[in-house]
Write an enzyme that holds these catalytic residues in place. Structure first.
Site, mmCIF file in Angstrom:
data_model
loop_
_atom_site.group_PDB
_atom_site.id
_atom_site.type_symbol
_atom_site.label_atom_id
_atom_site.label_comp_id
_atom_site.label_asym_id
_atom_site.label_seq_id
_atom_site.Cartn_x
_atom_site.Cartn_y
_atom_site.Cartn_z
ATOM 1 N N SER A 1 -5.650 3.380 4.441
ATOM 2 C CA SER A 1 -5.223 2.576 3.298
ATOM 3 C C SER A 1 -6.388 1.907 2.586
ATOM 4 O O SER A 1 -6.328 0.733 2.210
ATOM 5 C CB SER A 1 -4.210 1.513 3.755
ATOM 6 N N SER B 1 0.797 -1.235 0.000
ATOM 7 C CA SER B 1 0.000 0.000 0.000
ATOM 8 C C SER B 1 0.822 1.274 0.000
ATOM 9 O O SER B 1 0.253 2.366 -0.107
ATOM 10 C CB SER B 1 -0.956 0.000 1.202
ATOM 11 N N LYS C 1 0.200 3.774 -2.673
ATOM 12 C CA LYS C 1 -0.865 4.775 -2.562
ATOM 13 C C LYS C 1 -0.303 6.184 -2.403
ATOM 14 O O LYS C 1 -1.010 7.168 -2.661
ATOM 15 C CB LYS C 1 -1.794 4.436 -1.391
#
Length: 414
Positions: free
Chosen positions: A182, A127, A130
């Site tokens: 997230s 993640s 991101k």
């Protein structure tokens, strides 16, 4: 005198010939002798380790993406191509308990790399990708723009914030959900708003290339593993360095708790920050966590001490024997100690993409812990050995001409 002239000339010629041979011999040996075998490249230099599941299997009929090319020179300085620990000269070893396969501590104010371990080893971001998606979002979407998630957006593989199909959310609200908790559902909603998953990953990859993240290829907007997914501790440090200059990003990662309000009959959504150092580590500024089975645990976090900001990125770490956030805290402490002792940087966060081609392996001497030099590699002599030899030949001919002319004049006078 007539007999002395040929003898002197022969001696001169022999001496000059010996000098020419001495100069030319290394060039001839270089041309005739094959180059020595290069040292073995660093582990995971071109691609992450093999996946442990089927998440990176290409769709039927599609080939697996080739690994990204590796730049001729390591981005950020020659020492950034080192394997193992890359530390300032005379620096103590990092704290015990570190489980990360690679990591990097950077100075967020100057861009200096304080210390690192396998900084350009290619790993999976989970993640942490991101952060790159957030940069695309803040570049292309205004904070007050309304995003209406689809059913597909709301039903993504979680971790999820809990947005609902048909709800009306601002970009700023969703950005908090993306970076604090997230949310994969939020990542997909942003991708839909940006033109679809394929268009969004293309935008992410173009942005990565533009700012110099040459190890990075996003395969999904959320960080779920996919074919060709790749990044490095160095690249994520660069992306985070760039992102922390964006006010919307910096504010979101520094927020401990946030509520997406109830709108249009849709329930309010409380959002809590996953980064456990926020509010615990003195001066912590925020960051991002990540995990997949293939990427393992990934982490980025920043803190400020005595008016100075450092950040750490960790790749492919494990939660045992201590939590990843505790390992990160120790690395931040280590970085601040090096900074306070005025340790020389070992590299630099460089916002410039290099021409990427197949590289030679980094020199072996940059792989050892304690390497302290940050000097650029010696430049090639554009004139070359052959040029110097030809110059010397011309010089010899000129000198010989003067000698012969002088001897002939002398004979004529005699």
């Amino acid at each position: 005198m007539h007999s002395a002239f040929p003898t002197s000339l022969r001696v001169l010629a022999a001496t000059l010939t010996a000098g020419l041979l001495a100069v030319a011999a290394p060039a001839a040996a270089t041309a005739a002798t094959p180059a020595p075998a290069q040292a073995q490249p660093c582990a995971d230099q071109s691609a992450p380790p093999p996946p442990v599941d089927t998440s990176e299997r290409p769709a039927p009929g599609k080939p697996a993406p080739a690994p990204l090319p590796v730049p001729n020179e390591p981005v950020g300085g020659i020492l950034m191509g080192g394997c193992g620990l890359v530390l300032p000269g005379g620096a103590p070893n990092p704290p015990d308990g570190d489980t990360a396969a690679s990591w990097l501590v950077q100075d967020l104010d100057t861009g200096d790399v304080i210390a690192a371990k396998d900084p350009h080893a290619r790993e999976r971001p989970a993640s942490l990708i991101k952060t790159l998606l957030a940069l695309v979002v803040t570049t292309e979407l205004k904070p007050d723009r309304i995003v209406v998630p689809t059913k597909e957006d709301a039903e993504q593989e979680c971790t999820c914030v809990g947005i609902v199909a048909g709800g009306r959310y601002t970009v700023d609200q969703l950005l908090h959900g993306l970076l604090m908790h997230s949310g994969n559902d939020v990542a997909h909603a942003f991708a839909t708003a940006l033109g679809g998953v394929d268009a969004t990953t293309t935008k992410m990859n173009l942005l990565a290339k533009r700012i110099g993240a040459t190890d990075t290829r996003a395969a999904t907007p959320s960080g779920l593993d996919g074919p060709g997914m790749s990044t490095s501790a160095y690249d994520l440090s660069l992306i985070f360095h760039y992102a922390m200059k964006q006010q919307e990003f910096a504010q979101a990662v520094a927020t401990k708790a946030y509520t997406i309000p109830a709108i249009g009959g849709k329930p309010a959504i409380p959002v809590y920050n996953d980064n456990k150092l926020l509010g615990v580590y003195p001066g912590f500024l925020g960051g991002k966590t990540g995990f997949t089975d293939d990427a393992r645990h990934t982490y980025v976090g920043a803190a400020q001490r005595d008016g100075h900001r450092l950040a750490v990125v960790m790749m492919r770490a494990e939660q045992r024997p201590t939590r990843v956030v505790d390992q990160a805290a120790k690395l931040l402490d280590y970085g601040f100690a090096l900074h306070e002792n005025h340790a020389a940087p070992v590299g630099r966060i460089a916002y410039e993409a290099l021409v990427a081609t197949a590289p030679p392996a980094p020199p072996a001497n940059v792989a050892a812990a304690g390497a302290g030099s940050t000097a650029a590699p010696a430049k090639n002599d554009s004139f070359g050995t052959t040029g110097w030899i030809l110059t010397l030949v011309v010089f010899v001919v000129i000198v010989a001409g003067f000698v012969i002319g002088y001897q002939r004049k002398k004979q004529a006078r005699g």
